[in-house]
Design an enzyme around this catalytic site. Structure first.
Site, PDB file in Angstrom:
ATOM      1  N   LYS A 127       3.361  52.722  -8.287  1.00 23.93           N
ATOM      2  CA  LYS A 127       3.863  53.098  -9.619  1.00 23.93           C
ATOM      3  C   LYS A 127       4.850  52.030 -10.064  1.00 23.93           C
ATOM      4  O   LYS A 127       5.831  51.759  -9.364  1.00 23.93           O
ATOM      5  CB  LYS A 127       4.569  54.450  -9.568  1.00 23.93           C
ATOM      6  CG  LYS A 127       3.640  55.628  -9.649  1.00 23.93           C
ATOM      7  CD  LYS A 127       4.439  56.904  -9.871  1.00 23.93           C
ATOM      8  CE  LYS A 127       3.521  58.103  -9.943  1.00 23.93           C
ATOM      9  NZ  LYS A 127       4.284  59.364 -10.028  1.00 23.93           N
ATOM     10  N   GLU A 141      15.488  61.510  -1.518  1.00 26.65           N
ATOM     11  CA  GLU A 141      14.021  61.362  -1.577  1.00 26.65           C
ATOM     12  C   GLU A 141      13.401  61.649  -0.206  1.00 26.65           C
ATOM     13  O   GLU A 141      12.261  62.103  -0.118  1.00 26.65           O
ATOM     14  CB  GLU A 141      13.622  59.953  -2.052  1.00 26.65           C
ATOM     15  CG  GLU A 141      13.978  59.652  -3.508  1.00 26.65           C
ATOM     16  CD  GLU A 141      12.951  60.181  -4.531  1.00 26.65           C
ATOM     17  OE1 GLU A 141      12.005  60.883  -4.131  1.00 26.65           O
ATOM     18  OE2 GLU A 141      13.125  59.884  -5.732  1.00 26.65           O
ATOM     19  N   LYS A 189       3.989  59.787   2.286  1.00 23.39           N
ATOM     20  CA  LYS A 189       3.632  59.259   0.966  1.00 23.39           C
ATOM     21  C   LYS A 189       2.277  58.536   1.012  1.00 23.39           C
ATOM     22  O   LYS A 189       1.440  58.702   0.110  1.00 23.39           O
ATOM     23  CB  LYS A 189       4.727  58.332   0.436  1.00 23.39           C
ATOM     24  CG  LYS A 189       4.356  57.799  -0.942  1.00 23.39           C
ATOM     25  CD  LYS A 189       5.511  57.488  -1.836  1.00 23.39           C
ATOM     26  CE  LYS A 189       5.003  57.119  -3.226  1.00 23.39           C
ATOM     27  NZ  LYS A 189       6.047  56.730  -4.144  1.00 23.39           N
ATOM     28  N   GLU A 201      -2.613  59.913  -9.492  1.00 25.41           N
ATOM     29  CA  GLU A 201      -1.936  61.189  -9.793  1.00 25.41           C
ATOM     30  C   GLU A 201      -2.775  62.122 -10.670  1.00 25.41           C
ATOM     31  O   GLU A 201      -2.326  62.625 -11.697  1.00 25.41           O
ATOM     32  CB  GLU A 201      -0.572  60.923 -10.438  1.00 25.41           C
ATOM     33  CG  GLU A 201       0.357  62.136 -10.329  1.00 25.41           C
ATOM     34  CD  GLU A 201       1.773  61.826 -10.772  1.00 25.41           C
ATOM     35  OE1 GLU A 201       2.425  61.011 -10.113  1.00 25.41           O
ATOM     36  OE2 GLU A 201       2.205  62.391 -11.776  1.00 25.41           O
ATOM     37  N   ARG A 234      -0.796  64.154  -5.921  1.00 24.83           N
ATOM     38  CA  ARG A 234       0.289  63.168  -5.938  1.00 24.83           C
ATOM     39  C   ARG A 234       1.475  63.694  -6.757  1.00 24.83           C
ATOM     40  O   ARG A 234       2.613  63.328  -6.522  1.00 24.83           O
ATOM     41  CB  ARG A 234      -0.192  61.813  -6.492  1.00 24.83           C
ATOM     42  CG  ARG A 234       0.931  60.785  -6.475  1.00 24.83           C
ATOM     43  CD  ARG A 234       0.493  59.368  -6.748  1.00 24.83           C
ATOM     44  NE  ARG A 234       1.661  58.495  -6.707  1.00 24.83           N
ATOM     45  CZ  ARG A 234       1.632  57.197  -6.620  1.00 24.83           C
ATOM     46  NH1 ARG A 234       0.486  56.567  -6.543  1.00 24.83           N
ATOM     47  NH2 ARG A 234       2.750  56.493  -6.590  1.00 24.83           N
ATOM     48  N   ASN A 281       6.571  64.375  -7.360  1.00 19.97           N
ATOM     49  CA  ASN A 281       7.514  64.438  -8.486  1.00 19.97           C
ATOM     50  C   ASN A 281       8.414  65.668  -8.387  1.00 19.97           C
ATOM     51  O   ASN A 281       9.105  66.012  -9.352  1.00 19.97           O
ATOM     52  CB  ASN A 281       6.751  64.489  -9.818  1.00 19.97           C
ATOM     53  CG  ASN A 281       5.853  63.275  -9.990  1.00 19.97           C
ATOM     54  OD1 ASN A 281       6.184  62.199  -9.530  1.00 19.97           O
ATOM     55  ND2 ASN A 281       4.717  63.460 -10.629  1.00 19.97           N
ATOM     56  N   HIS A 313      11.708  65.958 -10.133  1.00 20.33           N
ATOM     57  CA  HIS A 313      11.837  64.790 -11.013  1.00 20.33           C
ATOM     58  C   HIS A 313      11.845  65.134 -12.498  1.00 20.33           C
ATOM     59  O   HIS A 313      12.436  64.406 -13.281  1.00 20.33           O
ATOM     60  CB  HIS A 313      10.722  63.781 -10.720  1.00 20.33           C
ATOM     61  CG  HIS A 313      10.964  62.986  -9.461  1.00 20.33           C
ATOM     62  ND1 HIS A 313      11.150  63.570  -8.235  1.00 20.33           N
ATOM     63  CD2 HIS A 313      11.066  61.645  -9.254  1.00 20.33           C
ATOM     64  CE1 HIS A 313      11.337  62.630  -7.320  1.00 20.33           C
ATOM     65  NE2 HIS A 313      11.300  61.453  -7.907  1.00 20.33           N
ATOM     66  N   HIS A 334      14.756  63.501 -14.225  1.00 20.35           N
ATOM     67  CA  HIS A 334      14.612  62.462 -15.256  1.00 20.35           C
ATOM     68  C   HIS A 334      15.353  62.846 -16.537  1.00 20.35           C
ATOM     69  O   HIS A 334      15.911  61.989 -17.227  1.00 20.35           O
ATOM     70  CB  HIS A 334      13.133  62.226 -15.579  1.00 20.35           C
ATOM     71  CG  HIS A 334      12.415  61.431 -14.527  1.00 20.35           C
ATOM     72  ND1 HIS A 334      11.051  61.274 -14.506  1.00 20.35           N
ATOM     73  CD2 HIS A 334      12.870  60.743 -13.463  1.00 20.35           C
ATOM     74  CE1 HIS A 334      10.704  60.542 -13.466  1.00 20.35           C
ATOM     75  NE2 HIS A 334      11.785  60.201 -12.822  1.00 20.35           N
TER      76      HIS A 334
HETATM   77  N1  GLY Z   1       7.715  58.647  -6.841  1.00 23.72           N
HETATM   78  C1  GLY Z   1       6.588  59.450  -7.056  1.00 23.72           C
HETATM   79  C2  GLY Z   1       5.298  58.746  -6.807  1.00 23.72           C
HETATM   80  O1  GLY Z   1       5.279  57.596  -6.388  1.00 23.72           O
HETATM   81  O2  GLY Z   1       4.258  59.303  -7.043  1.00 23.72           O
END
Ligand code: GLY
Length: 371
Positions: A146, A188, A230, A240, A244, A248, A251, A255
């Site tokens: 990303k 995280e 991950k 995503e 995936r 988030n 988030h 955000h």
């Molecule tokens: N930080 C979330 C992702 O990489 O999907």
């Protein structure tokens, strides 16, 4: 060299390795040289990272006969902007890159996200390598492709999915990281426990403190566990379209808090995620799908580590629930006008849903920002 763990992100045409271990920057050339052409690699870093680590990287590259040039950006999230992007594009084009040139993102999430995005658009796409130097970048942003920048409309709304060729995570680099940054990265790490691995969360409850205080062994264990989690999710859902989105977790709330604080030092991304994850637990409790005990356990752990868990923990900031809601409604995860949320049935049991009414979110926000 010993003690280097290799993980694989399996993607059909652009799979790559993540190497985790001590002193990888000093020994970078041996990992970089098979991937870099005879065109000078362009190292993109920032003023903080350059001061602590650049010489180690460039000495290794000289020893390995890898030609390079360096672009050093001012440190800070405001580089991840149209202006920062434009400046960096000019600096890179001045160096006359060719299609087989390689960019090296040497720094934290800002450098990685910006460099990755640039790599995806310069000459319609050139290779890039991630050498993350912050805990947050090592466990999250350097992996999975990303990339992007912030705009006045919100965080990471302009960007691309573009995978690096290699990720080199040097655990020794974390020794110079300020504690606040370490904690932001730690949030995280906790996320991986909360979204799908209760045992890992319980391990963090036991080991989080010495990990942040400096234990190399515990840090390496947590980084590898996070990267493995991950890599598994990204390998199955690079773009995503499904699970995936679990990454988030926290988030959407996080955000919006970051947007309200102007993406500034006032609230680091990991701190916003810490607050956002607790809000996601609170919303799940409010909806009657998660026990208050789990929500309290999560809040207690994050708070005991020294992380903020409520918007009101952010010093000198007043909040407005309508403004937060407006940011949330502009998140990338809005689908057919409905916000997507990652909610939880308990620690390690998250799921994706759009079955949340605005009134429920408003009630949660009002309670969260009440002093
Ligand atoms: N930080 C979330 C992702 O990489 O999907």
């Amino acid at each position: 060299m010993t003690q280097v763990e290799t993980l694989q992100v399996d993607l059909t045409d652009r799979g790559y390795q993540i190497l985790v271990g001590p002193n990888l920057i000093c020994n970078a050339a041996q990992y970089l040289s098979p991937l870099i052409s005879d065109k000078p690699a362009i190292i993109i870093t920032d003023s903080n990272v350059s001061q602590h680590h650049l010489e180690k990287l460039t000495n290794s590259m000289k020893d390995g006969d890898i030609a390079y040039t360096v672009i050093t950006l001012p440190a800070g999230e405001d580089q991840k902007s149209f202006k920062g992007l434009q400046n960096l594009i000019s600096a890179i084009l001045d160096k006359k890159p060719e299609r087989n040139s390689t960019l090296i993102a040497f720094g934290g999430g800002v450098v990685g996200d910006l460099t990755g995005f640039l790599a995806s658009i310069i000459l319609r796409g050139i290779d890039f390598i991630q050498i993350p130097t912050t805990l947050l970048a090592q466990v999250d942003s350097s992996i999975g492709g990303k990339t992007g920048i912030n705009t006045q409309h919100g965080k990471n709304l302009v960007g691309s999915f573009y995978q690096p060729r290699l990720v080199l995570s040097d655990t020794t680099a974390l020794e110079t990281l300020p504690r606040r940054e370490l904690l932001a990265g730690y949030a995280e790490i906790v996320k991986y426990g909360l979204i799908g691995d209760k045992n890992f969360f319980e391990w963090l409850e036991q080991n989080g403190r010495p990990l942040v205080d400096g234990s190399q062994k515990l840090r390496k264990h947590a980084i590898i566990a996070s990267c493995r989690a991950k890599a598994k999710i990204v390998s199955k859902d690079e773009k995503e379209l499904g699970n995936r989105a679990l990454l988030n977790f926290g988030h959407t709330f996080g955000h919006s808090l970051e947007a309200e604080t102007g993406f500034s030092e006032k609230l680091l991304h990991g701190e916003a995620v810490s607050i956002g994850m607790v809000m996601a637990f609170d919303l799940s409790v409010q909806k009657g799908i998660c026990s208050p005990k789990d929500a309290a356990q999560v809040r207690a752990h994050l708070a005991s580590m020294g992380l903020p868990t409520r918007p009101t923990d952010v010093p000198n900031q007043t909040w407005c629930s309508d403004a937060l809601l407006k940011h949330m409604a502009q998140d990338k995860k809005v689908h057919k006008g409905k916000m997507t949320f990652i909610l939880t049935r308990g620690i390690g049991d998250t799921f994706i849903t759009s079955e949340v009414d605005n009134t429920e979110v408003k009630a949660l926000l009002a309670e969260a920002i009440a002093v």
